[in-house]
Design a protein around this motif. Structure first.
Motif, PDB file in Angstrom:
ATOM      1  N   LEU A 120       1.591  21.343  27.183  1.00  0.00           N
ATOM      2  CA  LEU A 120       2.050  19.250  26.189  1.00  0.00           C
ATOM      3  C   LEU A 120       0.839  19.938  24.702  1.00  0.00           C
ATOM      4  N   TRP A 121      -0.570  19.932  24.761  1.00  0.00           N
ATOM      5  CA  TRP A 121      -1.381  20.084  23.936  1.00  0.00           C
ATOM      6  C   TRP A 121      -0.556  21.370  22.579  1.00  0.00           C
ATOM      7  N   ALA A 122      -0.159  22.052  23.168  1.00  0.00           N
ATOM      8  CA  ALA A 122       0.209  23.685  21.715  1.00  0.00           C
ATOM      9  C   ALA A 122       1.475  23.344  21.551  1.00  0.00           C
ATOM     10  N   ILE A 123       2.506  22.419  22.313  1.00  0.00           N
ATOM     11  CA  ILE A 123       3.856  22.008  21.682  1.00  0.00           C
ATOM     12  C   ILE A 123       3.197  20.364  20.608  1.00  0.00           C
ATOM     13  N   ARG A 124       2.779  20.431  20.542  1.00  0.00           N
ATOM     14  CA  ARG A 124       2.125  18.855  20.001  1.00  0.00           C
ATOM     15  C   ARG A 124       1.425  19.575  18.428  1.00  0.00           C
ATOM     16  N   GLU A 125       0.375  20.911  18.584  1.00  0.00           N
ATOM     17  CA  GLU A 125       0.004  21.304  18.111  1.00  0.00           C
ATOM     18  C   GLU A 125       0.853  22.034  17.181  1.00  0.00           C
ATOM     19  N   GLY A 126       2.363  22.264  17.714  1.00  0.00           N
ATOM     20  CA  GLY A 126       2.802  23.730  16.852  1.00  0.00           C
ATOM     21  C   GLY A 126       2.253  24.566  17.043  1.00  0.00           C
ATOM     22  N   VAL A 127       1.801  25.471  18.088  1.00  0.00           N
ATOM     23  CA  VAL A 127       1.429  26.280  18.784  1.00  0.00           C
ATOM     24  C   VAL A 127       2.670  27.247  19.160  1.00  0.00           C
ATOM     25  N   ALA A 128       3.510  26.024  19.740  1.00  0.00           N
ATOM     26  CA  ALA A 128       4.485  26.854  20.830  1.00  0.00           C
ATOM     27  C   ALA A 128       5.500  25.292  20.554  1.00  0.00           C
ATOM     28  N   PRO A 129       6.344  26.104  20.912  1.00  0.00           N
ATOM     29  CA  PRO A 129       8.352  25.508  20.023  1.00  0.00           C
ATOM     30  C   PRO A 129       8.176  24.284  21.513  1.00  0.00           C
ATOM     31  N   PRO A 130       8.450  23.217  21.790  1.00  0.00           N
ATOM     32  CA  PRO A 130       9.663  22.525  23.009  1.00  0.00           C
ATOM     33  C   PRO A 130      10.467  23.112  23.590  1.00  0.00           C
ATOM     34  N   PRO A 131      10.346  22.950  25.191  1.00  0.00           N
ATOM     35  CA  PRO A 131      11.281  24.295  26.013  1.00  0.00           C
ATOM     36  C   PRO A 131      12.620  23.484  26.173  1.00  0.00           C
ATOM     37  N   VAL A 157      13.895  14.356  23.585  1.00  0.00           N
ATOM     38  CA  VAL A 157      12.350  14.141  23.681  1.00  0.00           C
ATOM     39  C   VAL A 157      11.390  14.795  21.997  1.00  0.00           C
ATOM     40  N   ALA A 158      12.170  15.574  21.554  1.00  0.00           N
ATOM     41  CA  ALA A 158      11.815  16.742  20.669  1.00  0.00           C
ATOM     42  C   ALA A 158      11.303  15.988  19.415  1.00  0.00           C
ATOM     43  N   PRO A 159      12.114  15.531  18.839  1.00  0.00           N
ATOM     44  CA  PRO A 159      11.375  14.684  17.820  1.00  0.00           C
ATOM     45  C   PRO A 159       9.983  13.055  18.096  1.00  0.00           C
ATOM     46  N   ALA A 160      10.170  13.115  19.740  1.00  0.00           N
ATOM     47  CA  ALA A 160       8.799  12.134  20.464  1.00  0.00           C
ATOM     48  C   ALA A 160       7.758  13.305  20.091  1.00  0.00           C
ATOM     49  N   LEU A 161       8.137  14.074  20.135  1.00  0.00           N
ATOM     50  CA  LEU A 161       6.987  15.535  20.953  1.00  0.00           C
ATOM     51  C   LEU A 161       6.316  15.535  18.912  1.00  0.00           C
TER      52      LEU A 161
END
Length: 213
Positions: A202-213, A134-138
């Motif tokens: 979710l917001w943090a992952i979308r905006e690149g603040v945190a990597p996908p788990p 799902v990482a590419p989708a995010l």
């Protein structure tokens, strides 16, 4: 024990998941339903008589009521129950819709058994677990919002929130008081315009603040 409820319109899938969950030393499958409407009816009864599940595994494509609507309804009526979407679809729009509805995890149906168990345990602990596919989708969703002015410390706290850490764990990690950690989290939610820690993750992952788990 983590109490799990399975919602899927295929009886074979429900039986397979139930057998797998019951074989885990820390899990107990407490119910199943072929669609969200029946699941909601059973959850309403369990809310009175018990036991309520901790985590619901929710298919997204079902008759009578779709899984996205089911997730939203469960979170509205039983906010303490966590929901993990389990589906065959990895399109960014579907992932975003499930997480926006309140899902705390997203798995594809070809996930390995250990991945399913990890998602259930993460949801029960208040963390988010996403299928690696799902990482590419995010990443496709990145940049959909204007990045607010978060301080370096707030970004650090948000990164830890996205890892599923509690306020107590964040305080220990950053050598600050739990009250300070709680204040940082409240300020972050206000700044990025969300109301829950899962939405913040979710917001943090979308905006690149945190990597996908």
């Amino acid at each position: 024990m983590i109490r799990v409820f399975v919602v899927d319109d295929h009886a074979v899938v429900r039986r397979g998941l139930r057998a797998f969950l019951d074989a885990q030393p820390d899990m107990d499958c407490v119910g199943e339903a072929p669609d969200p409407k029946q699941a909601l009816a059973q959850l309403a009864e369990a809310d009175v008589l018990g036991p309520m599940p901790d985590v619901v595994l929710m298919d997204l494509v079902m008759p009578a009521m779709d899984g996205i609507s089911g997730i939203q309804a469960i979170k509205e009526r039983h906010p303490a129950v966590e929901v993990v979407a389990v589906t065959s679809f990895s399109e960014s729009e579907r992932v975003a819709a499930a997480l926006a509805a309140g899902a705390s995890g997203y798995l594809l149906k070809d996930a390995e058994p250990d991945e399913v168990a990890a998602a259930v345990r993460a949801a029960a602990a208040g963390a988010m677990h996403l299928d690696p596919a799902v990482a590419p989708a995010l990443r496709a969703l990145t940049g959909t919002q204007v990045l607010p002015q978060l301080s370096p410390r707030e970004r650090e706290v948000l990164r830890l929130v996205a890892q599923g850490m509690t306020n107590q764990a964040i305080a220990a990690e950053l050598s600050i008081s739990e009250r300070t950690a709680r204040t940082h989290v409240s300020n972050i939610l206000l700044k990025i315009g969300v109301s829950t820690r899962t939405q913040a993750a979710l917001w943090a992952i979308r905006e690149g603040v945190a990597p996908p788990p």
